[in-house]
Scaffold this active site. Structure first.
Site, PDB file in Angstrom:
ATOM      1  N   CYS A   2       0.878  -1.167   0.000  1.00  0.00           N
ATOM      2  CA  CYS A   2       0.000   0.000   0.000  1.00  0.00           C
ATOM      3  C   CYS A   2       0.918   1.221   0.000  1.00  0.00           C
ATOM      4  O   CYS A   2       2.097   1.090  -0.303  1.00  0.00           O
ATOM      5  CB  CYS A   2      -0.958  -0.041   1.198  1.00  0.00           C
ATOM      6  SG  CYS A   2      -0.150  -0.140   2.794  1.00  0.00           S
ATOM      7  N   ALA A   3       0.403   2.367   0.326  1.00  0.00           N
ATOM      8  CA  ALA A   3       1.226   3.569   0.249  1.00  0.00           C
ATOM      9  C   ALA A   3       2.410   3.522   1.207  1.00  0.00           C
ATOM     10  O   ALA A   3       3.550   3.750   0.818  1.00  0.00           O
ATOM     11  CB  ALA A   3       0.374   4.801   0.510  1.00  0.00           C
TER      12      ALA A   3
END
Length: 144
Positions: A104-105
């Site tokens: 994810c980020a």
């Protein structure tokens, strides 16, 4: 500075007066951290992830939004935004038996998603430590 000294003095006094409470708290916190860490799956560094991808044909699942995914993602990764993972878990069935790396980020959502994917029957689920932020920081390739 005096406030800090006062705090530690009071803390030391509390520990001296309530050693069983302090020990119980430390045991409970340790067990919580260990249990949650095991449920969420292991973390892998960017170097370990590239090894898994190249040697074991690992599948990378990008949990970011479509917009963030379009701005740059790991080659051949699959975009399943974390908020729609429940509805799209079936898409991962064809990858059973292969390692799955979640990204994810910055690594915040991958842990809870790893729990869901493990519950769906996937055994080898890992989280990319630091997410796409660490991937980019290590100057690894991304495609748009």
């Amino acid at each position: 500075m005096q406030r800090v000294i006062d705090f530690f003095t009071q803390f030391a006094e509390f520990l001296g007066n309530h050693p069983f409470l302090a020990i119980a708290f430390l045991v409970v916190m340790t067990l919580l951290v260990v249990t949650e860490g095991r449920k969420a799956g292991k973390t892998v560094s960017t170097q370990q992830a590239t090894t898994l991808i190249n040697r074991e044909n690992a599948v990378v699942v990008d949990l970011r939004s479509k917009k963030d995914y379009a701005a740059g993602h790991i080659v051949d990764s699959i975009n399943i935004p974390y908020d729609s993972l429940n509805n799209r878990l079936g898409e991962l069935d064809k990858y059973k038996g292969r390692p799955i790396i979640l990204t994810c980020a910055s690594g915040q959502h991958a842990g809870s998603c790893a729990k869901q994917i493990k519950a769906a029957g996937h055994d080898n689920v890992s989280r990319l430590s630091g997410g796409m932020s660490s991937w980019r920081a290590d100057s690894l390739p991304v495609v748009k």
